[in-house]
Write an enzyme that holds these catalytic residues in place. Structure first.
Site, PDB file in Angstrom:
ATOM      1  N   LYS A   1       4.650  -8.374  33.857  1.00  0.00           N
ATOM      2  CA  LYS A   1       3.148  -8.310  32.871  1.00  0.00           C
ATOM      3  C   LYS A   1       2.895  -8.090  31.765  1.00  0.00           C
ATOM      4  CE  LYS A   1      -1.399  -9.456  33.655  1.00  0.00           C
ATOM      5  NZ  LYS A   1      -2.048  -8.743  32.190  1.00  0.00           N
TER       6      LYS A   1
ATOM      7  N   LYS B   1      -1.383 -12.549  39.269  1.00  0.00           N
ATOM      8  CA  LYS B   1      -1.292 -11.287  38.518  1.00  0.00           C
ATOM      9  C   LYS B   1      -1.339 -10.100  39.224  1.00  0.00           C
ATOM     10  CE  LYS B   1      -5.442 -10.723  36.511  1.00  0.00           C
ATOM     11  NZ  LYS B   1      -6.544 -10.920  35.507  1.00  0.00           N
TER      12      LYS B   1
END
Ligand code: ATP
Length: 586
Positions: free
Chosen positions: A282, A454
């Protein structure tokens, strides 16, 4: 269509008490509009004169609007101010002003929906010296021709808010209700108890809106060509799409299983996650969609703003690297410090979007790389319904990595330890964390979905000492699953508790921790044990709160086990002072 008709409908919408009534009224308005006016009506009922991605800024403030209302009506400025305050809305105050107009004789024409839209759109083009006055003049012209109800909604449209309870969902449902209820093809795949055609219609409208991002096109197509026409609508290069958004993982391990469930579609159907989940870095940058149409390259942000001009080196990289003739790629734009090669924090990169300095100078100081992680379209094939696996294959063939253009780093881990290693590697390289993605799932534009999660450390992890523990309930009842954690207080040479840990470990890890803690037990009380404070754990958490429950006065929210700090002794653990400082800083 006369603007008065639209304004009357707006009034009815504003006073509708139920969603059903709102949708029915709006559907009626859409049916009433002729083909030429329908696109304007669809945007203006949301208080807009153009779709968001056109980036049209009218530049109309409430003070400018007030001046226009005063000029058009000649009412007393103080009285207008009072009405505004009492009614809580400048549109309602304008309505009052027109009712009390001292210059009624000036009314000269009938307003039409398209006429109002065009006048408002023109405001955006007035720039430079004298532009404010020209805007006041143009807006005053509209108000002077308005009846009270028209003034109410005109002013709200100029200010960009309507306050009539109509959102995207209402427009979607109303378009379906207005034009699609009788479609014979519909009704194949929907919930019982709902008129099947309507539900299918709503789905078709929603899908078309996601693909085109333009309700003007959707409404016109629904009206003229029905569901079949909507199903033919497709992505268009150069017109930005809403991007798929993520949800938060409840920790890495839980995330791996959750993401394999595809939006909570039912545990029974969930495949084992191994082989079905991609763990991907990420990056902390700017989400962009790159539209490549031959040499014509455009970059749009998640909010659909065109930022192409700010990133010439990335545009060049896309021109060179993308072998496909036409492609729509999704990725994260990251700035790297030219001197150190370290990824820059997002705030630094945003200077490039704002073009605070010379574009070339900024590009030299903070060159950007687009890390691509998805492919929505390639050479005539729209891939939204394809599984991620297939989209990644398409991504692989769509471009060759060059300076400024790369694939996002990713792996398909076989076990939790491998996933954790990816996470550590990403964080150690200065990135934010990882994304967990279901490789079998399609792309859902504009949705926060469970097929993409996430996982990132929200706060810097702390190293804390286990002071007490409790045996778990149920399946893990022989294991010490609840661990009380203490921070070191050097003054008193004691540990002050900051919370209780119960997630983040695998069964194997927990069983090993239990063995180690049982060897440290100094006191037992039923299922509770007190241990010698020796074992130091690394723990991540979402935030710190003050709490009377624990000796330190603070409590970790959502603490999660990261690992044992074999290299630290208990007095090397984080101190109560540090916890206090982190609390102050957050
Ligand atoms: P956050 O502040 O955590 O970035 P957000 O609200 O901006 O969250 P989310 O959709 O919740 O956005 O989180 C995913 C975001 O992470 C994406 O919008 C994108 O900007 C960014 N991102 C970075 N790397 C990736 C990646 N490999 N895949 C998907 N998104 C990524």
């Amino acid at each position: 269509m006369e603007y008065a008709t639209l304004a009357d409908y707006c009034r009815r919408l504003e006073t509708a008490d139920a969603d059903v009534e709102l949708v029915a009224t709006l559907a009626d308005l859409f049916r009433t509009a002729d083909a030429d006016h329908l696109p304007a009506v669809v945007t203006m009922v949301r208080g807009k004169v153009a779709p968001r991605w056109e980036g049209l800024e009218l530049g109309v403030s409430s003070s400018l609007t007030t001046d226009a209302v005063l000029r058009a009506t000649g009412v007393d400025p103080d009285a207008l101010e009072v009405e505004w305050r009492d009614r809580g809305d400048l549109g309602a105050a304008a309505e009052w002003a027109v009712e009390n107009n001292r210059q009624r004789t000036l009314v000269s024409g009938t307003l039409t929906v398209i006429g109002v839209r065009e006048t408002l759109r023109e405001l955006a083009s007035y720039e430079g010296h004298g532009s404010r006055d020209r805007k006041v003049e143009a807006l005053a012209g509209l108000v002077a021709d308005a009846d009270p109800t028209e003034a109410r909604y005109l002013v709200r449209t100029a200010l960009g808010y309507m306050r009539i309870g109509v959102g995207d969902g209402t427009v979607r449902d109303a378009v379906a209700e207005a034009f699609l209820t009788d479609d014979p093809e519909a009704g194949d795949d929907d919930a019982p108890g709902t008129p099947a055609a309507t539900v299918s219609g709503v789905k078709a409208v929603e899908r078309a809106a996601q693909l085109t991002n333009d309700y003007r096109v959707v409404a016109r197509t629904a009206r003229d060509e029905g569901i079949a026409g909507l199903r033919d609508l497709d992505l268009e290069l150069g017109r930005p799409v809403e991007l798929m958004l993520a949800r938060k993982a409840e920790g890495l391990e839980a995330g791996l299983t959750d993401v394999a469930r595809r939006d909570g579609a039912g545990d029974a159907d969930a495949p084992g996650w191994r082989g079905h989940v991609l763990v991907e870095t990420k990056y902390d940058g700017i989400r962009v969609q790159a539209h490549v149409d031959g040499d014509d390259v455009r970059l749009f942000t998640r909010r659909l703003v065109d930022v192409t001009e700010g990133f010439p080196e990335v545009v060049d990289a896309l021109r060179t690297g993308v072998g496909a003739e036409r492609a729509l790629l999704d990725g994260e734009l990251v700035g790297y410090d030219a001197a150190t090669g370290e990824p820059a924090v997002f705030q630094e990169l945003s200077r490039r979007v704002k073009r605070e300095d010379d574009v070339e100078a900024l590009a030299a100081e903070l060159p950007a790389t687009l890390h691509c992680f998805d492919c929505l379209h390639v050479d005539g094939r729209t891939l939204l319904d394809e599984p991620l696996d297939a989209r990644l294959d398409a991504l692989e063939t769509a471009f060759d990595p060059v300076d400024g253009l790369e694939r996002a780093a990713a792996t398909v881990p076989d076990d939790v330890a491998a996933a954790r290693a990816c996470y550590r590697e990403a964080v150690d390289a200065g990135h934010e964390g990882v994304m967990l993605k279901n490789l079998d799932a399609g792309y859902q534009p504009g949705r926060r979905v469970g097929r993409m999660l996430k996982h990132k450390p929200v706060m810097e992890p702390l190293d804390l000492v286990v002071t007490r523990a409790q045996y778990s309930e149920g399946r893990r009842s022989s294991l010490l699953g609840r661990l009380y954690l203490g921070a070191y207080g050097p003054d008193a040479d004691a540990f002050r508790e900051v919370g209780r840990l119960s997630t983040g470990y695998t069964d194997a890890e927990l069983s090993e921790l239990t063995d180690r803690l049982e060897a440290l037990v100094v006191d037992r009380d039923g299922r509770d044990v007190t241990v010698r404070p020796e074992l130091v754990l690394e723990v991540e958490y979402e935030e710190l709160q003050t709490s009377p429950e624990y000796g330190s006065g603070y409590a970790l929210r959502f603490p999660r086990f990261l690992g044992v700090r074999e290299d630290l002794g208990p007095t090397d653990a984080d101190t109560v002072d540090r916890v206090e400082r982190l609390y102050e800083a957050q």
